[in-house]
Design an enzyme around this catalytic site. Structure first.
Site, PDB file in Angstrom:
ATOM      1  CD  GLU A   1       8.977 -44.958  59.098  1.00 42.28           C
ATOM      2  OE1 GLU A   1       9.625 -45.401  60.042  1.00 42.28           O
ATOM      3  OE2 GLU A   1       9.374 -44.246  58.415  1.00 42.28           O
TER       4      GLU A   1
ATOM      5  CG  HIS B   1      17.837 -42.447  53.157  1.00 40.48           C
ATOM      6  ND1 HIS B   1      19.067 -42.541  53.218  1.00 40.48           N
ATOM      7  CD2 HIS B   1      17.256 -41.888  53.594  1.00 40.48           C
ATOM      8  CE1 HIS B   1      18.895 -41.857  55.104  1.00 40.48           C
ATOM      9  NE2 HIS B   1      17.563 -41.713  54.699  1.00 40.48           N
TER      10      HIS B   1
END
Lengths: 376, 342
Positions: free
Chosen positions: B71, B140
């Site tokens: 990322e 998540h």
């Protein structure tokens, strides 16, 4: 007739309506009512409207409470004479409820007809084509500035019972192409002619509202042989002035708070402007190119509170039948635009009505359109 | 106009903006091929939940590319690409992954305009999934929009329906500042009428999904639907609510919130994010400071508890705000009686 029981059911305002909310009862159980008296207020996703009594009698029962949302055709209440017993009323209600199936109302086929996207010349138009194909000369209805085909929602279903009715979104409006060319009514009339070509219609009765009235007159100039008659509803082009506050406000207002007072100028009964109606117009104005198209259209027809074109010569030159329909309290195009027309043109003025008689006086307008088409 | 899912609405917004503007590019983990893809059939999936499906096929590898699982590298690359003239839409997949690239967002993209004297533009969109209800567990499932709202220089968007998603995403792509666009992962199959053509919904303009007299409910993202369900039930009991969907937490339409509270005098805020320093506390502070005199009852917040999102579905259900809890909060503010002064 003694013993007659009349059900009061959820009405169908417009082709798309499948359910409505009984906003309020306007009469109480035990009240005597006349046919046509306002019984209840009905809210749909598009509009709030009153429901007029289908018959005379006494409101014997309110089956549905105010605030309830019900499918079209569902039982709201029961009308009957005082000679009918409570037991008979109970039996009637029980039978009705046991037999009622939502979505099974008359004309369900026609009601389910959705508008379609149609390629007309270089443009893509949203078109709603309803009613019988073999029922004589069709009727083409043309909406006004800022409108779309749903402006005819209280007319199209009713009129489709006897004739083929076509409504569409003008370029720059609704879901149609946002390309408005030079924005003049003459250019829009050419699009209307192309639409008749695309639908294989040689000749049609033409109804035009507001700017759509100017488009109808231009169509009569462009292709008089295609125009069986003209019904002009609060049309542009016959008077001198226009409410520029409406035009400018409609173009610039981008939120509910600023748009709602602008839309209220359209109707005499301000309560008709529902939040869904406002939201619908905000959604249309968010589309890419919508505001630019509206700006071009407005500049082509209106300036500083004046209408740019005098279309009276077109009306006088057209050889077919013409009628003019106008609300007495029109705040956009003053009703004085109906004055001084040729004597053979029937003029109907509706009291207590604003710029949208086809919404505010739908039943009367529908009757005028039907009668005129039958005579023409 | 046709019924489209939340997923289709987002896909259509991306597709239409990519057709309109060649500077719009997509990057992220699996946005091109993803699960099931291969050299012969790179478009088999289109992101973990299929949101970018078909875009690689139409626009090719130069404009839709899969990135390494890093990322920090690709969010940084996207910020740089934005500063130098492209309009990247980077997909972070789960918003929970922001931890790996927070500097690129917080200290770089968000600061460019300010630190370069207003001369830099950073038209970057970061799309990410948020929210619980999927049994995706603690790493998540978070609703981290307050984290981004806290950082000046970012715009933060939380669409509440398919119609909202398409218009807000197109607005985000055309915006010249970095925009965090958060999609609730359990809403992808929600459907409603969405126009086929492009349209934009302006930022900082709340939507009232209904208006009532008694209580104002401010709700975010998926909670808007829950608030409407609660309001439907309450209306049958004669309690009418105004439901505000702010659409964007930054900028926040404070005017609409204050106007509605002035009318109803009661406020319930529904926020799916962790309760400390979240949007509910932010809105509560705003109203307490600016509209104190209008309040007829204490402000009530409906939020999860201050704990990680549980994995077990029964616990996750207990964790999440739901229509019943919203209904109870509304009834409690309706029933509030001020103590008599001694």
């Amino acid at each position: 007739m003694a013993g007659t029981i009349t059900p009061v059911t959820m009405p169908k305002f417009g082709l798309a309506m499948t359910e409505g909310k009984l906003a309020d009862w306007l009469v109480s159980p035990g009240d005597a009512v006349t046919a046509g008296q306002e019984l209840a207020e009905i809210e749909t996703t598009k509009i709030t409207n009153v429901y007029e009594s289908p018959a005379a009698g006494t409101l014997r029962r309110q089956v549905a409470p105010a605030g309830e949302t019900l499918p079209v055709g569902a039982l709201l209440g029961v009308l009957a004479g005082s000679d009918v017993s409570d037991a008979e009323i109970d039996a009637f209600i029980e039978k009705f409820q046991s037999e009622f199936v939502a979505g099974d109302e008359d004309g369900a086929d026609e009601a389910s007809s959705e508008p379609e996207m149609l390629d007309v010349g270089t443009r893509r138009l949203r078109v709603q084509d309803t009613g019988a194909r073999d029922a004589g000369v069709p009727l083409l209805l043309i909406h006004g500035f800022g409108g779309d085909l749903t402006n005819w929602m209280l007319n199209q279903g009713d009129l489709s019972g006897t004739t083929r009715v076509i409504t569409f979104d003008l370029p720059g409006h609704g879901e149609s192409t946002k390309d408005v060319g030079d924005g003049t009514p003459a250019m829009l009339a050419a699009v209307a002619r192309d639409l008749l070509d695309a639908l294989g219609i040689d000749r049609a009765h033409i109804g035009g509202h507001s700017m759509g009235g100017a488009v109808a007159l231009e169509l009569a100039r462009l292709a008089p042989e295609r125009v069986a008659s003209l019904s002009l509803i609060a049309p542009a082009g016959l008077g001198k002035t226009i409410n520029q506050e409406f035009i400018d406000g409609f173009i610039t207002a981008d939120r509910r708070k600023t748009l709602e007072p602008v839309l209220q100028l359209l109707v005499h009964d301000k309560g008709l402007v529902s939040r869904q109606m406002v939201e619908g117009i905000i959604r249309f104005k968010r589309l890419d190119g919508a505001v630019a198209g509206l700006t071009t259209l407005a500049k082509a027809s209106f300036e500083n509170g004046q209408q740019k074109e005098n279309l009276r010569p077109l009306l006088e030159a057209y050889k077919g039948p013409v009628q003019v329909l106008w609300g007495a309290e029109d705040e956009i195009l003053p009703v004085s635009g109906s004055e001084g027309l040729p004597s053979e043109v029937p003029v109907s003025i509706f009291p207590g009505t604003g710029h949208m008689p086809q919404l505010e006086k739908a039943a009367e307008i529908n009757a005028k359109l039907k009668d005129f088409a039958a005579k023409s | 106009m046709s019924k489209k899912s939340f997923r289709q609405a987002i896909n259509e917004a991306l597709r239409q903006e990519m057709r309109r503007d060649p500077r719009v590019i997509l990057m992220g983990e699996d946005v091109a091929g993803g699960q099931g893809g291969s050299a012969d059939n790179p478009d088999a999936w289109g992101g973990v939940l299929g949101v970018t499906k078909g875009l690689y096929t139409e626009f090719g590898a130069e404009r839709v590319f899969d990135t390494p699982i890093s990322e920090a590298s690709y969010i940084g690359a996207a910020a740089g690409a934005a500063a130098t003239g492209l309009r990247p839409v980077a997909e972070l997949m789960f918003v929970d992954f922001i931890g790996s690239c927070l500097d690129q967002v917080m200290n770089q993209a968000a600061k460019f305009r300010y630190m370069f004297g207003g001369k830099a533009r950073t038209p970057l969109v970061i799309r990410a999934m948020y929210g619980a209800g999927f049994s995706a567990a603690a790493q998540h499932s978070q609703a981290l929009y307050p984290l981004f709202t806290h950082i000046p220089g970012l715009k933060v968007v939380i669409p509440s329906s398919p119609y909202e998603a398409k218009g807000l995403l197109i607005e985000a792509i055309r915006d010249d500042d970095p925009v965090i666009f958060l999609e609730n992962k359990v809403m992808y199959d929600d459907e409603e009428d969405v126009p086929d053509d492009s349209y934009t919904i302006p930022f900082g303009e709340a939507n009232l999904t209904r208006e009532g007299d008694d209580v104002t409910i401010v709700a975010f993202g998926r909670m808007v639907n829950f608030a409407n369900q609660a309001a439907d039930r309450l209306e049958k009991e004669g309690i009418t609510c105004t439901v505000i969907d702010p659409r964007t937490t930054s900028p926040l339409d404070t005017g609409t919130i204050l106007d509605c509270v002035a009318e109803t005098g009661r406020l319930v805020i529904v926020d799916e994010s962790s309760p400390r320093c979240n949007m509910a506390t932010d809105v509560a502070a705003l109203v307490a400071e600016e509209a104190f005199d209008a309040l007829k009852a204490p402000i009530r917040r409906v939020t999860p508890p201050h704990t990680p999102v549980p994995f077990a579905s029964v616990l996750e259900n207990l964790y999440m705000p739901d229509p019943a809890r919203i209904e109870a909060a509304v009834k409690s503010v309706m029933g509030y009686k001020a103590k008599q002064e001694a």
